[in-house]
Design a protein around this motif. Structure first.
Motif, PDB file in Angstrom:
ATOM      1  N   GLU A  54       0.716  -1.309   0.012  1.00  0.00           N
ATOM      2  CA  GLU A  54      -0.103  -0.238   0.313  1.00  0.00           C
ATOM      3  C   GLU A  54       0.601   1.374  -0.291  1.00  0.00           C
ATOM      4  O   GLU A  54       0.990   2.209  -0.501  1.00  0.00           O
ATOM      5  CB  GLU A  54      -0.888   0.283   1.156  1.00  0.00           C
ATOM      6  CG  GLU A  54      -1.758  -1.481   1.453  1.00  0.00           C
ATOM      7  CD  GLU A  54      -2.017  -2.816   1.282  1.00  0.00           C
ATOM      8  OE1 GLU A  54      -0.580  -2.564   1.893  1.00  0.00           O
ATOM      9  OE2 GLU A  54      -2.713  -3.044   0.712  1.00  0.00           O
ATOM     10  N   LEU A  87      -8.361   2.410  -6.692  1.00  0.00           N
ATOM     11  CA  LEU A  87      -8.544   0.742  -6.212  1.00  0.00           C
ATOM     12  C   LEU A  87      -8.929   0.367  -4.524  1.00  0.00           C
ATOM     13  O   LEU A  87      -9.892  -0.009  -3.887  1.00  0.00           O
ATOM     14  CB  LEU A  87      -8.641  -0.253  -6.488  1.00  0.00           C
ATOM     15  CG  LEU A  87      -8.785  -0.253  -8.862  1.00  0.00           C
ATOM     16  CD1 LEU A  87      -7.895  -0.954  -9.229  1.00  0.00           C
ATOM     17  CD2 LEU A  87     -10.002  -0.452  -8.989  1.00  0.00           C
ATOM     18  N   LEU A  88      -7.998   0.882  -4.153  1.00  0.00           N
ATOM     19  CA  LEU A  88      -7.978   0.432  -2.632  1.00  0.00           C
ATOM     20  C   LEU A  88      -8.761   0.895  -1.349  1.00  0.00           C
ATOM     21  O   LEU A  88      -9.790   2.397  -1.322  1.00  0.00           O
ATOM     22  CB  LEU A  88      -6.527   1.139  -1.668  1.00  0.00           C
ATOM     23  CG  LEU A  88      -5.209   0.378  -2.968  1.00  0.00           C
ATOM     24  CD1 LEU A  88      -4.097   1.047  -1.872  1.00  0.00           C
ATOM     25  CD2 LEU A  88      -5.277  -1.272  -2.487  1.00  0.00           C
ATOM     26  N   ASN A  89      -9.711   0.326  -0.284  1.00  0.00           N
ATOM     27  CA  ASN A  89     -10.374   0.561   0.261  1.00  0.00           C
ATOM     28  C   ASN A  89     -10.171   1.911   0.984  1.00  0.00           C
ATOM     29  O   ASN A  89      -9.127   1.591   1.016  1.00  0.00           O
ATOM     30  CB  ASN A  89     -10.609  -0.946   1.189  1.00  0.00           C
ATOM     31  CG  ASN A  89     -11.110  -1.460   0.674  1.00  0.00           C
ATOM     32  OD1 ASN A  89     -11.815  -1.784   0.005  1.00  0.00           O
ATOM     33  ND2 ASN A  89     -10.586  -3.190   1.495  1.00  0.00           N
ATOM     34  N   GLN A  90     -11.433   2.793   0.755  1.00  0.00           N
ATOM     35  CA  GLN A  90     -11.592   3.485   1.313  1.00  0.00           C
ATOM     36  C   GLN A  90     -10.235   4.718   0.145  1.00  0.00           C
ATOM     37  O   GLN A  90      -9.576   5.735   0.974  1.00  0.00           O
ATOM     38  CB  GLN A  90     -11.243   3.749   2.431  1.00  0.00           C
ATOM     39  CG  GLN A  90     -12.026   3.028   3.233  1.00  0.00           C
ATOM     40  CD  GLN A  90     -12.373   2.103   4.040  1.00  0.00           C
ATOM     41  OE1 GLN A  90     -11.733   0.946   3.892  1.00  0.00           O
ATOM     42  NE2 GLN A  90     -14.201   2.136   2.779  1.00  0.00           N
ATOM     43  N   ILE A  92      -7.026   5.101  -0.301  1.00  0.00           N
ATOM     44  CA  ILE A  92      -5.767   5.090   0.746  1.00  0.00           C
ATOM     45  C   ILE A  92      -4.673   5.216  -0.243  1.00  0.00           C
ATOM     46  O   ILE A  92      -4.095   5.997   0.479  1.00  0.00           O
ATOM     47  CB  ILE A  92      -5.991   4.129   1.857  1.00  0.00           C
ATOM     48  CG1 ILE A  92      -5.193   3.122   1.346  1.00  0.00           C
ATOM     49  CG2 ILE A  92      -6.639   4.305   2.825  1.00  0.00           C
ATOM     50  CD1 ILE A  92      -5.228   1.680   2.126  1.00  0.00           C
ATOM     51  N   TYR A 109     -14.243   7.852  -6.512  1.00  0.00           N
ATOM     52  CA  TYR A 109     -14.378   6.726  -6.631  1.00  0.00           C
ATOM     53  C   TYR A 109     -14.858   6.207  -7.620  1.00  0.00           C
ATOM     54  O   TYR A 109     -15.868   6.102  -8.174  1.00  0.00           O
ATOM     55  CB  TYR A 109     -14.792   6.306  -5.775  1.00  0.00           C
ATOM     56  CG  TYR A 109     -14.555   4.284  -5.964  1.00  0.00           C
ATOM     57  CD1 TYR A 109     -13.383   3.441  -5.980  1.00  0.00           C
ATOM     58  CD2 TYR A 109     -15.675   3.603  -5.969  1.00  0.00           C
ATOM     59  CE1 TYR A 109     -12.816   2.497  -6.051  1.00  0.00           C
ATOM     60  CE2 TYR A 109     -15.717   2.207  -6.635  1.00  0.00           C
ATOM     61  CZ  TYR A 109     -13.958   2.366  -7.097  1.00  0.00           C
ATOM     62  OH  TYR A 109     -13.853   0.348  -6.787  1.00  0.00           O
ATOM     63  N   GLN A 148      -6.119  -7.446  -1.863  1.00  0.00           N
ATOM     64  CA  GLN A 148      -7.557  -6.991  -0.991  1.00  0.00           C
ATOM     65  C   GLN A 148      -8.294  -7.583  -1.446  1.00  0.00           C
ATOM     66  O   GLN A 148      -9.593  -8.246  -1.420  1.00  0.00           O
ATOM     67  CB  GLN A 148      -7.463  -5.359  -1.690  1.00  0.00           C
ATOM     68  CG  GLN A 148      -8.654  -4.833  -1.030  1.00  0.00           C
ATOM     69  CD  GLN A 148      -8.224  -3.244  -1.523  1.00  0.00           C
ATOM     70  OE1 GLN A 148      -8.271  -2.442  -0.921  1.00  0.00           O
ATOM     71  NE2 GLN A 148      -9.463  -2.938  -2.389  1.00  0.00           N
ATOM     72  N   PHE A 149      -8.179  -7.750  -3.026  1.00  0.00           N
ATOM     73  CA  PHE A 149      -9.824  -8.369  -4.235  1.00  0.00           C
ATOM     74  C   PHE A 149      -9.841  -9.264  -4.392  1.00  0.00           C
ATOM     75  O   PHE A 149     -10.880 -10.292  -4.798  1.00  0.00           O
ATOM     76  CB  PHE A 149      -9.717  -7.756  -5.548  1.00  0.00           C
ATOM     77  CG  PHE A 149      -9.561  -5.657  -5.784  1.00  0.00           C
ATOM     78  CD1 PHE A 149     -11.179  -5.358  -4.883  1.00  0.00           C
ATOM     79  CD2 PHE A 149      -9.064  -5.144  -5.736  1.00  0.00           C
ATOM     80  CE1 PHE A 149     -11.656  -4.695  -4.928  1.00  0.00           C
ATOM     81  CE2 PHE A 149      -9.416  -3.957  -5.674  1.00  0.00           C
ATOM     82  CZ  PHE A 149     -10.682  -3.338  -5.441  1.00  0.00           C
TER      83      PHE A 149
END
Lengths: 338, 338
Positions: A54, A87-90, A92, A109, A148-149
């Motif tokens: 990340e 694409l990362l959650n929230q 970041i 997003y 993540q996915f």
């Protein structure tokens, strides 16, 4: 000429924003692909010197922003707004990349359509006089996306032929009310489309109907045919989605065969690089635009480009709950000369 | 008057968008709180008739949008753009809520600042002439948030006193170039602030410095004091963040004590409802604005509101990696009469 809305989804700008410059950064594999020469920075071990993926993604994006600002001869103080997402959650990846910029920030997003969404809103605020200079940016990283996915990388899961590989790449462009172009002369903003596709390993099929919708709307609302453009480039449909798009567009009366290319198929060599249906990820379209396409436009090799980045809106939760993958596509006309 | 940028972060609009109407929906507990009368729809079992919490969130948001459009006497065909986002990974709450709208869609991620971000961009596209009518919308759901960010609900984890409860609520507002107000007369857009807070159970402390930064910038750039407004309302700092904000603002020379309220403290009764430091979530600020505040403005009880929604940008991944929680705050002046 006045800025005007043409039809339901297209805006033609009176004071089109100029793309002052762009910068593209990427990981090892992208740097071994066909567009290697167009990247401003290739990191040999894809970590960008960071201790987790990340952070690596944020560092890669920050490098793209820094290089773009350097080319433009400005620092963060020269930017009125930043439009960014990932694409990362929230989201970041993008927020941490520019957390110390002190520039007003609009987080977006749009999945893999993010670069086109950011540039659309950026072009509006420049044309509207709300800003002199803005930065549009986005990124994706294979390793942060996989865990993540999908599955942790060490599992070594095989992939289906329709799957796409998330590109480890970032792109940043500086838009300004002053400059010599290329100009964002008009935009066609996309609506969400639910084609009923539920296979998370076939994003191309999920996004193709959205690309079709936005592109056909663009051609109808502007009265332009595909051959008005030197290049009609989709974000990352890959080979499966591209075939669907070209076939369906033909049925609607638009022959894309001569003009269409897809960033997901440009960034990798599918024969040599084992990427299944091609590349994907916000950074795929963004880096191909900010690197290869802008450099081709600068050289005058191509003068009119329709950049149509496509996004697949889903999460692991929605996928596991059996929901469809939603598609969206935002298109921008980039032209040398207004 | 011309639309102009005042200072680095504030825009004063020449053709301010009118908030034609708003609608707010919520779950059982919010519907038992002090603002119960201001909600357009309260679902008694918080499921909105759906089989999972993510669908419930989308259904709640869709209900808010439908009611707002009904009040405005329009359908989706009357909207030029939708600006929306939420807290769920990849913003599925908002995207699925309006997936069949066929309206050009800009997905946003501003954490709990999303409503202010959406209204800021909405006001710009209306003032700029890119749209006649747009919808800004967002939501949050206690149950979808808990399982995504914290622990599965059946665990029954206790919460620390600084923690806030994600409100199960949604808000939608319709903005138009025509209408009798309240008007979005100016906006001060926020930058990301890293205050070094890493405690995910203390979002108020993480967001308060961002609220301070945007509010002080607003007062300086507009030349207005806090008492220009009848209400300076923050999104969801809760009691911990609110105390920090008021104290730090005082040190900067701005006395907020008379004018400040916080949506996170307005939506619940902290004494009776066991919500620790107060409410939070995108839907908290959005529903308090779209319900209570707009109705108070309509009645003329209050005429000038500074709406400053605050967001904490973090993910479970960034939190577990030891990163700070980033704060952001976007502020809008809402005024009866331009």
């Amino acid at each position: 000429m006045k800025t005007e809305k043409i039809g339901g989804q297209t805006i033609r700008f009176a004071r089109p924003a100029s793309i002052v410059c762009g910068a593209a950064t990427c990981g090892k594999m992208e740097g071994e692909g066909p567009l290697a020469d167009s990247f401003d920075l290739i990191d040999k071990d894809t970590s960008f010197g960071e201790k987790n993926w990340e952070r690596a993604e944020s560092a890669m994006l920050r490098a793209a922003v820094d290089i773009a600002m350097q080319k433009a001869g400005i620092g963060f103080s020269g930017l009125d707004y930043i439009f960014g997402g990932d694409l990362l959650n929230q989201c970041i990846g993008s927020a941490f990349a520019v957390k110390d910029s002190a520039v007003p920030y609009f987080g977006l997003y749009g999945a893999c359509s993010t670069m086109a969404e950011a540039m659309t809103l950026g072009a509006m605020v420049v044309d509207g006089g709300y800003a002199k200079t803005v930065c549009a940016l986005t990124s994706s990283h294979f390793c942060s996306s996989e865990r993540q996915f999908r599955t942790p990388l060490p599992y070594g899961c095989p992939r289906t032929p329709t799957a796409q590989r998330t590109a480890t790449a970032a792109g940043a462009v500086i838009l300004s009310g002053e400059g010599n172009g290329p100009f964002i002369t008009c935009v066609t903003s996309g609506r969400i489309l639910d084609a009923g596709i539920k296979d998370a390993s076939n994003m191309g099929a999920a996004m193709a109907p959205a690309a079709l919708d936005t592109l056909c709307t663009h051609f109808v609302e502007t009265g332009r045919a595909p051959d008005y453009y030197d290049l009609v480039v989709t974000g990352d449909l890959g080979c499966v989605g591209s075939d669907i798009l070209v076939e369906l567009a033909m049925k609607k009366g638009f022959d894309l065969r001569e003009r269409h290319r897809d960033c997901g198929m440009m960034i990798f060599d599918r024969k040599k690089q084992n990427v299944c249906a091609g590349g994907s990820g916000c950074g795929c379209g963004a880096s191909v635009l900010a690197g290869y396409i802008l450099s081709q436009m600068e050289k005058g090799e191509i003068n009119r480009v329709l950049f149509a980045a496509t996004g697949a809106i889903m999460s692991t939760t929605s996928a596991m709950q059996g929901e469809s993958i939603l598609g969206i596509c935002h298109a921008l006309s980039l032209e040398n000369g207004r």
